[in-house]
Design a protein around this motif. Structure first.
Motif, PDB file in Angstrom:
ATOM      1  N   GLU A  35      13.610 -83.368 115.777  1.00  0.00           N
ATOM      2  CA  GLU A  35      13.365 -82.920 117.150  1.00  0.00           C
ATOM      3  C   GLU A  35      12.455 -81.696 117.211  1.00  0.00           C
ATOM      4  O   GLU A  35      12.137 -81.203 118.306  1.00  0.00           O
ATOM      5  N   LEU A  36      12.018 -81.202 116.078  1.00  0.00           N
ATOM      6  CA  LEU A  36      11.162 -80.019 116.043  1.00  0.00           C
ATOM      7  C   LEU A  36       9.880 -80.270 116.825  1.00  0.00           C
ATOM      8  O   LEU A  36       9.279 -81.338 116.731  1.00  0.00           O
ATOM      9  N   ALA A  37       9.464 -79.293 117.607  1.00  0.00           N
ATOM     10  CA  ALA A  37       8.258 -79.437 118.424  1.00  0.00           C
ATOM     11  C   ALA A  37       7.479 -78.140 118.449  1.00  0.00           C
ATOM     12  O   ALA A  37       8.034 -77.053 118.301  1.00  0.00           O
ATOM     13  N   PHE A  38       6.179 -78.277 118.625  1.00  0.00           N
ATOM     14  CA  PHE A  38       5.327 -77.098 118.723  1.00  0.00           C
ATOM     15  C   PHE A  38       5.561 -76.434 120.070  1.00  0.00           C
ATOM     16  O   PHE A  38       5.369 -77.054 121.117  1.00  0.00           O
ATOM     17  N   PRO A  39       5.976 -75.156 120.091  1.00  0.00           N
ATOM     18  CA  PRO A  39       6.462 -74.533 121.333  1.00  0.00           C
ATOM     19  C   PRO A  39       5.380 -73.960 122.240  1.00  0.00           C
ATOM     20  O   PRO A  39       5.218 -72.757 122.360  1.00  0.00           O
ATOM     21  N   GLY A  71       1.877 -81.944 124.014  1.00  0.00           N
ATOM     22  CA  GLY A  71       2.570 -83.140 124.484  1.00  0.00           C
ATOM     23  C   GLY A  71       3.773 -82.851 125.343  1.00  0.00           C
ATOM     24  O   GLY A  71       3.899 -81.815 125.960  1.00  0.00           O
ATOM     25  N   GLU A  72       4.710 -83.791 125.349  1.00  0.00           N
ATOM     26  CA  GLU A  72       5.855 -83.705 126.245  1.00  0.00           C
ATOM     27  C   GLU A  72       7.120 -83.205 125.570  1.00  0.00           C
ATOM     28  O   GLU A  72       8.166 -83.186 126.173  1.00  0.00           O
ATOM     29  N   ARG A  73       7.058 -82.812 124.289  1.00  0.00           N
ATOM     30  CA  ARG A  73       8.262 -82.426 123.584  1.00  0.00           C
ATOM     31  C   ARG A  73       8.402 -80.924 123.436  1.00  0.00           C
ATOM     32  O   ARG A  73       9.325 -80.428 122.823  1.00  0.00           O
ATOM     33  N   GLU A  74       7.444 -80.171 124.005  1.00  0.00           N
ATOM     34  CA  GLU A  74       7.432 -78.747 123.720  1.00  0.00           C
ATOM     35  C   GLU A  74       8.664 -78.012 124.233  1.00  0.00           C
ATOM     36  O   GLU A  74       9.029 -76.979 123.721  1.00  0.00           O
ATOM     37  N   ALA A  75       9.307 -78.517 125.285  1.00  0.00           N
ATOM     38  CA  ALA A  75      10.460 -77.828 125.835  1.00  0.00           C
ATOM     39  C   ALA A  75      11.564 -77.710 124.796  1.00  0.00           C
ATOM     40  O   ALA A  75      12.312 -76.725 124.743  1.00  0.00           O
ATOM     41  N   ASN A  76      11.689 -78.713 123.917  1.00  0.00           N
ATOM     42  CA  ASN A  76      12.716 -78.675 122.889  1.00  0.00           C
ATOM     43  C   ASN A  76      12.449 -77.636 121.816  1.00  0.00           C
ATOM     44  O   ASN A  76      13.330 -77.180 121.130  1.00  0.00           O
ATOM     45  N   GLY A  77      11.171 -77.252 121.705  1.00  0.00           N
ATOM     46  CA  GLY A  77      10.827 -76.290 120.669  1.00  0.00           C
ATOM     47  C   GLY A  77      10.451 -74.947 121.215  1.00  0.00           C
ATOM     48  O   GLY A  77       9.974 -74.107 120.485  1.00  0.00           O
ATOM     49  N   HIS A 136       1.593 -70.917 116.059  1.00  0.00           N
ATOM     50  CA  HIS A 136       2.358 -70.283 117.140  1.00  0.00           C
ATOM     51  C   HIS A 136       3.081 -69.080 116.567  1.00  0.00           C
ATOM     52  O   HIS A 136       3.658 -69.141 115.479  1.00  0.00           O
ATOM     53  N   GLU A 137       3.035 -67.988 117.305  1.00  0.00           N
ATOM     54  CA  GLU A 137       3.787 -66.798 116.920  1.00  0.00           C
ATOM     55  C   GLU A 137       4.437 -66.201 118.149  1.00  0.00           C
ATOM     56  O   GLU A 137       3.774 -65.889 119.136  1.00  0.00           O
ATOM     57  N   GLY A 138       5.762 -66.074 118.083  1.00  0.00           N
ATOM     58  CA  GLY A 138       6.514 -65.496 119.187  1.00  0.00           C
ATOM     59  C   GLY A 138       7.552 -64.522 118.671  1.00  0.00           C
ATOM     60  O   GLY A 138       7.559 -64.137 117.498  1.00  0.00           O
ATOM     61  N   ALA A 139       8.460 -64.130 119.555  1.00  0.00           N
ATOM     62  CA  ALA A 139       9.463 -63.141 119.186  1.00  0.00           C
ATOM     63  C   ALA A 139      10.482 -63.690 118.201  1.00  0.00           C
ATOM     64  O   ALA A 139      11.043 -62.940 117.388  1.00  0.00           O
ATOM     65  N   GLU A 140      10.727 -64.999 118.233  1.00  0.00           N
ATOM     66  CA  GLU A 140      11.801 -65.563 117.437  1.00  0.00           C
ATOM     67  C   GLU A 140      11.335 -66.337 116.218  1.00  0.00           C
ATOM     68  O   GLU A 140      12.081 -66.445 115.238  1.00  0.00           O
ATOM     69  N   LYS A 141      10.141 -66.901 116.248  1.00  0.00           N
ATOM     70  CA  LYS A 141       9.717 -67.707 115.105  1.00  0.00           C
ATOM     71  C   LYS A 141       8.206 -67.859 115.059  1.00  0.00           C
ATOM     72  O   LYS A 141       7.490 -67.541 116.009  1.00  0.00           O
ATOM     73  N   LYS A 142       7.773 -68.362 113.912  1.00  0.00           N
ATOM     74  CA  LYS A 142       6.370 -68.696 113.701  1.00  0.00           C
ATOM     75  C   LYS A 142       6.296 -70.168 113.306  1.00  0.00           C
ATOM     76  O   LYS A 142       7.146 -70.664 112.573  1.00  0.00           O
ATOM     77  N   CYS A 143       5.273 -70.850 113.806  1.00  0.00           N
ATOM     78  CA  CYS A 143       5.102 -72.264 113.510  1.00  0.00           C
ATOM     79  C   CYS A 143       3.672 -72.523 113.044  1.00  0.00           C
ATOM     80  O   CYS A 143       2.727 -71.931 113.566  1.00  0.00           O
ATOM     81  N   LEU A 144       3.552 -73.420 112.074  1.00  0.00           N
ATOM     82  CA  LEU A 144       2.253 -73.819 111.561  1.00  0.00           C
ATOM     83  C   LEU A 144       2.189 -75.329 111.488  1.00  0.00           C
ATOM     84  O   LEU A 144       3.074 -75.962 110.901  1.00  0.00           O
ATOM     85  N   TRP A 145       1.139 -75.916 112.103  1.00  0.00           N
ATOM     86  CA  TRP A 145       0.846 -77.326 111.859  1.00  0.00           C
ATOM     87  C   TRP A 145      -0.315 -77.375 110.887  1.00  0.00           C
ATOM     88  O   TRP A 145      -1.357 -76.750 111.099  1.00  0.00           O
ATOM     89  N   TYR A 157      10.969 -78.390 109.158  1.00  0.00           N
ATOM     90  CA  TYR A 157       9.705 -79.121 109.210  1.00  0.00           C
ATOM     91  C   TYR A 157       9.956 -80.535 109.717  1.00  0.00           C
ATOM     92  O   TYR A 157      11.090 -81.028 109.756  1.00  0.00           O
ATOM     93  N   ARG A 158       8.875 -81.187 110.101  1.00  0.00           N
ATOM     94  CA  ARG A 158       8.891 -82.624 110.362  1.00  0.00           C
ATOM     95  C   ARG A 158       7.467 -83.149 110.259  1.00  0.00           C
ATOM     96  O   ARG A 158       6.494 -82.398 110.405  1.00  0.00           O
ATOM     97  N   GLU A 159       7.356 -84.445 109.990  1.00  0.00           N
ATOM     98  CA  GLU A 159       6.057 -85.091 109.995  1.00  0.00           C
ATOM     99  C   GLU A 159       5.536 -85.111 111.432  1.00  0.00           C
ATOM    100  O   GLU A 159       6.280 -85.400 112.368  1.00  0.00           O
ATOM    101  N   MET A 160       4.254 -84.817 111.614  1.00  0.00           N
ATOM    102  CA  MET A 160       3.710 -84.744 112.971  1.00  0.00           C
ATOM    103  C   MET A 160       2.210 -84.974 112.925  1.00  0.00           C
ATOM    104  O   MET A 160       1.502 -84.320 112.163  1.00  0.00           O
ATOM    105  N   GLY A 161       1.724 -85.899 113.707  1.00  0.00           N
ATOM    106  CA  GLY A 161       0.300 -86.152 113.770  1.00  0.00           C
ATOM    107  C   GLY A 161      -0.406 -85.128 114.645  1.00  0.00           C
ATOM    108  O   GLY A 161       0.175 -84.588 115.590  1.00  0.00           O
ATOM    109  N   TRP A 162      -1.663 -84.862 114.340  1.00  0.00           N
ATOM    110  CA  TRP A 162      -2.450 -83.920 115.133  1.00  0.00           C
ATOM    111  C   TRP A 162      -2.532 -84.352 116.589  1.00  0.00           C
ATOM    112  O   TRP A 162      -2.532 -83.518 117.503  1.00  0.00           O
ATOM    113  N   GLU A 163      -2.572 -85.655 116.822  1.00  0.00           N
ATOM    114  CA  GLU A 163      -2.720 -86.157 118.189  1.00  0.00           C
ATOM    115  C   GLU A 163      -1.535 -85.780 119.067  1.00  0.00           C
ATOM    116  O   GLU A 163      -1.668 -85.694 120.292  1.00  0.00           O
ATOM    117  N   GLU A 164      -0.373 -85.517 118.479  1.00  0.00           N
ATOM    118  CA  GLU A 164       0.798 -85.119 119.275  1.00  0.00           C
ATOM    119  C   GLU A 164       0.580 -83.780 119.957  1.00  0.00           C
ATOM    120  O   GLU A 164       1.181 -83.495 120.996  1.00  0.00           O
TER     121      GLU A 164
END
Length: 299
Positions: A270-274, A291-297, A88-97, A112-119
């Motif tokens: 609470e980190l989530a892929f945005p 998934g359902e946690r993206e709003a937090n990230g 993910h790349e946006g105006a504020e941050k970059k994320c890598l799974w 960072y946080r542990e996160m399964g691909w299925e999430e």
């Protein structure tokens, strides 16, 4: 009169020179040796491909890449035998799974946080869009183009098909297209599904056999993130360099110590892929990613 003859001579000479450089195409040809086939030939290849894909088992096409762009924000998912990664790349941050962990970096701090691909739910999303692709093949295409691209790496034949605007589970999809990469015997190596939603969200999903699959773009995302957070000193190479020296590039990626990054990053449970799946939910659920946690990230 002499000036006119001189002018004509210059024009003819310039055309000859450009033709030699493959910059002026002859009828039926494009620059750089590309060749576009007739409508009847293109239609015949399309019908052959449709018949083959209709009999294909989607489980044989488990490899995929998803690229979703909206404005200046991008979300990419790569599921290949060589690399499985999300970006993910946006105006504020970059994320890598990558390798079971989600990393996010805002230019100053990293988490960072542990996160399964299925999430990420990318597998389910890809399966649902395969159904959409099969639905498109049942429609009458607006335009079919078949061309030979000698400078392409791998499969050098491209079948590009455009369809009328359609909908999928209540959501309008504009400019739907499918692109098929073929060899000289019309054996399919990959198919790419493309569409646009609203004025800015563009999605491209490519499907291909999983066994032996790789993605140079996935490699670039992993490499670029590691470089930006200081894990390696060498920047991302040119795409041509990646293609020419695969062994070296694999060695660089395998040598990146992401474990050391987790030791100095902040752990955030609470980190989530945005990825914002708002359009799909409003449309009755045509499939979400992350998934359902993206709003937090989200940004």
């Amino acid at each position: 009169m002499k000036e006119k003859i001189k002018f004509v001579f210059i024009i003819v000479a310039a055309c000859c020179l450009l033709t030699a450089c493959h910059m002026v195409a002859m009828p039926g040809q494009e620059p750089f040796g590309e060749q576009i086939y007739s409508g009847n030939e293109a239609r015949a290849v399309y019908e052959e491909v449709c018949a083959w894909v209709a009999q294909a088992d989607s489980s044989d096409w488990r490899g995929y890449s998803i690229e979703l762009d909206e404005g200046m924000v991008s979300h990419d998912f790569y599921h290949t035998e060589e690399y499985t990664a999300a970006w993910h790349e946006g105006a504020e941050k970059k994320c890598l799974w990558y390798q079971g962990r989600l990393y996010c970096y805002d230019g100053g701090t990293a988490a960072y946080r542990e996160m399964g691909w299925e999430e990420l739910q990318a597998d389910g999303y890809a399966e649902q869009q395969w159904e959409f692709a099969m639905g498109l093949l049942a429609q009458e295409p607006m335009e079919v183009e078949y061309k030979y691209i000698p400078m392409a790496s791998g499969s050098q034949y491209l079948l590009a098909v455009k369809y009328q605007e359609t909908s999928w589970k209540g959501q309008s999809r504009q400019f739907p297209q499918m692109r098929f990469r073929l060899d000289e015997e019309n054996h399919l190596s990959s198919l790419t599904l493309h569409w646009q939603e609203g004025s800015s969200r563009v999605t491209d999903i490519s499907y291909f056999p999983y066994d032996g699959s790789a993605s140079l773009q996935a490699e670039r995302k992993i490499w670029g993130f590691a470089y930006e957070v200081g894990l390696i000193e060498e920047g991302v190479p040119a795409l041509s360099d990646q293609e020419d020296d695969r062994e070296r590039c694999r060695t660089v990626i395998s040598g990146i110590d992401f474990e050391s990054l987790s030791e100095r990053e902040v752990h955030q449970e609470e980190l989530a892929f945005p990825v914002p799946p708002v359009r799909d939910k409003e449309a009755g659920g045509s499939g979400s990613i992350a998934g359902e946690r993206e709003a937090n990230g989200s940004e």
